[in-house]
Design a protein around this motif. Sequence first.
Motif, PDB file in Angstrom:
ATOM      1  N   ARG A 170       0.851  -1.202   0.000  1.00  0.00           N
ATOM      2  CA  ARG A 170       0.000   0.000   0.000  1.00  0.00           C
ATOM      3  C   ARG A 170       0.888   1.255   0.000  1.00  0.00           C
ATOM      4  NH1 ARG A 170      -1.467   3.323   3.736  1.00  0.00           N
ATOM      5  NH2 ARG A 170      -0.795   2.038   5.480  1.00  0.00           N
ATOM      6  N   GLU A 181       1.320   4.205  -2.840  1.00  0.00           N
ATOM      7  CA  GLU A 181       1.048   5.589  -2.475  1.00  0.00           C
ATOM      8  C   GLU A 181       2.219   6.503  -2.821  1.00  0.00           C
ATOM      9  OE1 GLU A 181      -1.491   5.270   1.371  1.00  0.00           O
ATOM     10  OE2 GLU A 181       0.048   6.829   1.683  1.00  0.00           O
ATOM     11  N   GLN A 202       2.566   9.666  -5.368  1.00  0.00           N
ATOM     12  CA  GLN A 202       2.962  11.007  -4.912  1.00  0.00           C
ATOM     13  C   GLN A 202       4.148  11.532  -5.714  1.00  0.00           C
ATOM     14  OE1 GLN A 202       3.780  10.610  -0.765  1.00  0.00           O
ATOM     15  NE2 GLN A 202       1.629  10.335  -0.244  1.00  0.00           N
TER      16      GLN A 202
END
Lengths: 128, 236
Positions: A109, A113, A117
């Motif tokens: 996860r 992420e 970003q």
Amino acid sequence: MKFAANIPIYLQVKNLLIQRIIVGTYPLGKKIPSVRELADELTTNPRTIQNALKELITAKIIETRRGQGNFVTTEQARIEDLKQQEIRVTTEKYLLRLRPYLSLAEIIRILTEVDQQQGGPRKWKMMD
Amino acid sequence: MENDGLILKNIFFKRQNKPILTNITVKIPWGRIVALLGENGVGKTTLLRIICDLNKGYHGVVNLNGVVDEKRKQFVSYSDSLEGFSKKSSLMKIIDFYELGYPDFDRQRAEKLLTFMQLDPEQRLGDLSKGSREKFVITLTLARKTKLYLLDEPLSGVDIFSRDKIISSLIKWIGPDAILIIATHHLNELEQIIDDVMILKDRRLLAYRDVEEIRVQEGLSVEEYYRQLYLEDRRQ
């Protein structure tokens, strides 16, 4: 380039060259910069560059053509091996740091992420 | 006569009856960049001056490329303090002077070095900052095409940008077979460009070693090794 002072510089140069071959900065079968050029670029001693190259030549990752210079191997399989090895070592190092306190699901996860970003695949110059 | 580099054999040197250097014996092969280390006053400059025959009256043998007498001087490029030049001389004037004085002086290389070092040939010696002055000294020293280059503290009092320029110039402009000896206190900055270290302590040669060998065998940076060796020697 600034190398770590307590690790043999030729090993660090060797790893850097391997990285460049894997990424494709130095493509399959193509000529790599001369000893002088590399010494200049990395601000190291030419002898250090030669020692790094010697190891890559022994490992048949680079070949010397008489009077022409040094070339990346033409054998795709060799580079593929290097790549797999690099993936393995880097991943193991990464997991060793995080796995003691993160589940695999959490790691995946977070990876997704952070990658997003950072701008996702566009940011990394390599293929995705 | 051996002619594979620079060989010092049993060098002794006294000043006013006080021993400065005792029994220095070392062999430096062609192509090596060597850092010469040791505390202030240990005799680094003295040793450099013996090698290029500026300090007379030493005992022992200095053998450069098989030449053991004062003729070796012509094969040595030693960094000049430039004190003999007027502050008003332009850099170009000093280069002209060097070109006349040294047959191995390569004008083209000097001009390329000036550009590389970002020095203006029309500038006057007296107007140079400490960093620029040192860059100019290096320019003159490296512009000679020779066998042995000796630099005395090329990085002391020099700002970081000039330092970077000086360090790159050392690998860029010296022929692959020449020997370069750098007396210095700035080991940290030179770690990745040197081949060997030569450590002086208490008038003698404490160690001469290949720096990559130090990293492989001791797992230490050269600076850490130097510090350790010095402290250990004190305890004995």
